[in-house]
Scaffold this active site. Structure first.
Site, mmCIF file in Angstrom:
data_model
loop_
_atom_site.group_PDB
_atom_site.id
_atom_site.type_symbol
_atom_site.label_atom_id
_atom_site.label_comp_id
_atom_site.label_asym_id
_atom_site.label_seq_id
_atom_site.Cartn_x
_atom_site.Cartn_y
_atom_site.Cartn_z
ATOM 1 N N ASP A 1 42.908 21.894 -68.567
ATOM 2 C CA ASP A 1 42.717 22.406 -69.924
ATOM 3 C C ASP A 1 43.939 23.180 -70.401
ATOM 4 O O ASP A 1 44.176 23.312 -71.599
ATOM 5 C CB ASP A 1 41.450 23.261 -70.021
ATOM 6 N N SER B 1 40.548 28.917 -72.416
ATOM 7 C CA SER B 1 39.677 27.831 -71.948
ATOM 8 C C SER B 1 38.583 27.478 -72.947
ATOM 9 O O SER B 1 38.061 26.368 -72.905
ATOM 10 C CB SER B 1 39.041 28.219 -70.602
ATOM 11 N N ASP C 1 40.777 23.458 -64.183
ATOM 12 C CA ASP C 1 41.051 24.584 -65.070
ATOM 13 C C ASP C 1 42.319 25.296 -64.607
ATOM 14 O O ASP C 1 42.434 25.707 -63.456
ATOM 15 C CB ASP C 1 39.872 25.560 -65.060
ATOM 16 N N THR D 1 34.646 26.521 -70.009
ATOM 17 C CA THR D 1 34.819 25.069 -70.004
ATOM 18 C C THR D 1 33.497 24.322 -69.994
ATOM 19 O O THR D 1 33.268 23.475 -70.871
ATOM 20 C CB THR D 1 35.712 24.624 -68.833
#
Length: 356
Positions: A292, A77, A36, A130
């Site tokens: 992401d 996200s 992330d 996520t």
């Protein structure tokens, strides 16, 4: 609309027993790892700064993906997680739904539908944007109690992360951990307890919310959680899906904290090593690693390669819209070369699995 027609055509082209009859060039399992907030600059900084075994460098099949959401060049996200999990763009902050709020089927749900085991291992709460994108369907990523309720109705076999308070300290006074125990889950406080159990379904809530920072005592939870999940999911299975997130790379970017960032990248790199070792021993497995989005606008400005001196600057405390690297290893990895959108990662994985 095009994506809906694509998925319909894809599904109609496949028989109900496609998993058992897939060709030898198709993987039967997928390990999907998401850093992330990890863009190419984060990988570059780690590569230049670290003297450790760099597992990123072992992977030769590499592509690049765009990450914009349906309503913004710079994604959050929720939208990016939804794109990776479902293959469709959505609005920022949405989870597992399209721009009109309709639920989208995730790749994890495709596996679950076929009675194939699934798992999630993260260093955030298990209800964070996520991981939630792979099992929940909510208009707002902030609805973590509603997301936890949806998770308690799922049959995901391995869950490792934080977020216990969303299951036990709720406004509706429900105790979702008790509900999950009644469904056959073993609830464990440590990875060691979970590893020693015979429970087929395990939930290891390791913190009330997100886990501690890696450089402040978290330990090897990400790599050991990945190892636990792989052992549980691969035991006697005909295939599985595992999503692993290095959640706090993003948090380090938001905080413009270089020490924090390197520690989280090192942690993610170690977990990647666990996954690579598994693929080497289980060659019918596909490993896909990506971010992401990028966080912080990290720039490498100067340094000395021979001494590992690297000078860097952050230009933002938010996400940016730069391209994200995609690494693929194992069965079908060659399909991830090139330049494409983040929604195509889902499509490539679904197609390789023999069209559920």
């Amino acid at each position: 609309m095009f994506l809906r027609f694509f998925f319909l055509a894809l599904l109609l082209s496949c028989s109900s027993d496609s998993i058992s009859s897939q060709k030898n060039d198709k993987p039967k399992s997928i390990i999907f790892m998401i850093g992330d907030g990890m863009g190419l600059s984060q990988v570059s900084y780690f590569h230049l700064k670290s003297n450790s075994n760099q597992n990123f460098a072992k992977i030769k099949q590499i592509g690049f993906a765009t990450t914009y959401s349906s309503d913004n060049l710079v994604t959050d996200s929720g939208a990016s997680g939804t794109a990776l999990a479902t293959g469709e763009k959505t609005k920022n902050y949405a989870i597992g739904v399209d721009t009109l709020g309709n639920s989208l089927k995730t790749i994890l749900e495709y596996f679950e539908e076929k009675k194939l085991p699934t798992g999630l291992v993260v260093t955030s709460s298990i209800t964070h944007a996520t991981p939630a994108s792979f099992y929940a369907h909510e208009l707002s990523r902030g609805s973590e109690e509603a997301i936890a309720l949806q998770l308690s109705d799922k049959e995901i076999e391995v869950l490792v992360g934080g977020g216990e308070k969303f299951f036990t300290q709720r406004k509706d006074s429900l105790n979702l951990l008790e509900k999950m125990q009644q469904k056959g889950y073993g609830i464990f406080k440590t990875l060691a307890e979970a590893k020693g159990s015979t429970s087929q379904k395990v939930f290891v809530p390791l913190a009330a919310d997100g886990l501690p920072k890696k450089n402040e005592g978290r330990g090897e939870i990400l790599s050991e959680g990945t190892q636990l999940a792989l052992e549980k999911l691969s035991k006697g299975s005909k295939g599985f899906f595992l999503m692993v997130e290095g959640s706090q790379i993003d948090w380090a970017g938001h905080g413009n904290d270089f020490v924090y960032l390197l520690a989280e990248m090192e942690d993610f790199n170690t977990a990647i090593g666990v996954a690579i070792d598994f693929v080497d021993k289980n060659p019918e497995t596909l490993l896909v690693i990506t971010g992401d989005h990028e966080t912080g606008g990290l720039a490498i400005t100067s340094g000395n390669h021979s001494t590992n001196e690297v000078n860097v600057k952050f230009v933002s405390t938010s996400h940016t819209g730069v391209l994200i690297p995609v690494y693929a290893y194992g069965k079908g990895a060659e399909n991830f070369q090139g330049f494409y959108d983040n929604t195509d990662i889902f499509r490539k994985m679904l197609d390789l699995m023999g069209c559920f």
